[in-house]
Design an enzyme around this catalytic site. Structure first.
Site, PDB file in Angstrom:
ATOM      1  N   SER A 146      46.311  77.054  -8.789  1.00  0.00           N
ATOM      2  CA  SER A 146      47.374  78.480  -8.559  1.00  0.00           C
ATOM      3  C   SER A 146      48.100  78.885  -7.064  1.00  0.00           C
ATOM      4  CB  SER A 146      47.046  79.338  -9.996  1.00  0.00           C
ATOM      5  OG  SER A 146      46.738  80.653  -9.653  1.00  0.00           O
ATOM      6  N   TYR A 159      39.196  84.144  -8.349  1.00  0.00           N
ATOM      7  CA  TYR A 159      39.712  83.112  -8.602  1.00  0.00           C
ATOM      8  C   TYR A 159      40.494  82.544  -7.748  1.00  0.00           C
ATOM      9  CZ  TYR A 159      43.819  81.339 -11.669  1.00  0.00           C
ATOM     10  OH  TYR A 159      44.709  80.792 -12.479  1.00  0.00           O
ATOM     11  N   LYS A 163      39.811  78.945  -6.843  1.00  0.00           N
ATOM     12  CA  LYS A 163      41.063  77.783  -6.583  1.00  0.00           C
ATOM     13  C   LYS A 163      41.224  76.943  -5.520  1.00  0.00           C
ATOM     14  CE  LYS A 163      42.760  77.493 -11.099  1.00  0.00           C
ATOM     15  NZ  LYS A 163      42.288  76.729 -11.905  1.00  0.00           N
TER      16      LYS A 163
END
Length: 252
Positions: A146, A159, A163
């Site tokens: 991402s 998050y 990633k």
């Protein structure tokens, strides 16, 4: 030229493919000729996607898979390989969740959940897949990352960390597996999915995102699926260790 994108005779395992980008990728791979194992923690969702693929003329099976479970990942790889004579050609590590919150408020639980599903899930599936991936140039591991792992993002340190870790994992694994003629790459897609619903429906968040996306719109999952077919195909036979944003120009 079309033969470069032909995946006939190859098998694929797509994690987290019961909805959203994963479901679109599974359908796109099947449309290109691959036999696809649709896997998701939601068994009914995975089954529904596989059924749609078969109805459309493709070859697909489904399995319930929690990527945090190493033994379950190994079983899924074996099932996917069985679709193509015991060889798994393509692994798409797509399973993921979010647990947003400002860093000062994040708990160990929210960190471990995101890291375990994103990073360790990819590790479990990739290690299992290496036992079945061929060394004839058709072996592919494609990790979903991402922009959050490239540029960072507010309210999702866990998050972003997961990633970013997968990006490092991708590059290192690509160097290791180059000797085996297995390509390892990552895609950073942006699409209108259940995971992005909060951002898309919150007026403030949505306006901020539109300011960051040059194309000024969200992609549909099917629009980003073609990039996965590209990385899985012979058209990408000399590409490894790369991260490709598919995000309307947000990351340049």
């Amino acid at each position: 030229m079309s033969s470069l994108f032909d995946l006939s005779g190859r098998s694929a395992l797509v994690t987290g493919s019961g909805t959203g980008i994963g479901a679109a990728v599974a359908a796109a791979l099947a449309a290109a000729g691959a036999a696809v194992l649709v896997s998701d923690v939601d068994a009914d969702a995975a089954s529904a996607v596989a059924e749609r693929i078969c109805t459309a003329g493709g070859n697909a099976e489904s399995v319930a898979l929690d990527v945090r479970d190493r033994s379950a990942a190994e079983a899924a790889v074996a099932q996917a390989a069985a679709l193509s004579g015991g060889v798994l050609n393509i692994l798409i590590n797509n399973a993921g969740v979010t647990a947003p919150g400002m860093f000062a408020d994040l708990t160990d639980e929210s960190f471990y959940k995101v890291i375990d599903i994103h990073l360790m899930g990819a590790v479990h599936c990739a290690q299992a897949a290496l036992k079945s991936l061929p060394t004839d140039g058709t072996g592919r591991i494609i990790n979903v990352v991402s922009s959050a792992g490239i540029t960072g993002t507010l309210g999702q340190v866990n998050y972003s960390a997961a990633k970013a870790s997968i990006i490092g994992f991708t590059k290192s694994l690509a160097r290791e597996q180059a000797r085996n003629n297995i390509m390892v790459n990552a895609l950073a897609p942006l699409a209108a999915t259940r995971m992005t619903e909060t951002i898309r429906t919150n007026e403030k968040f949505a306006a901020n995102m539109m300011n960051r996306i040059p194309l000024k719109r969200w992609a549909e999952p099917e629009e980003v699926a073609g990039a996965f077919v590209f990385f899985a195909s012979d058209a990408a036979s000399y590409i490894t260790g790369q991260v490709l944003p598919v995000d309307g120009g947000m990351v340049m």
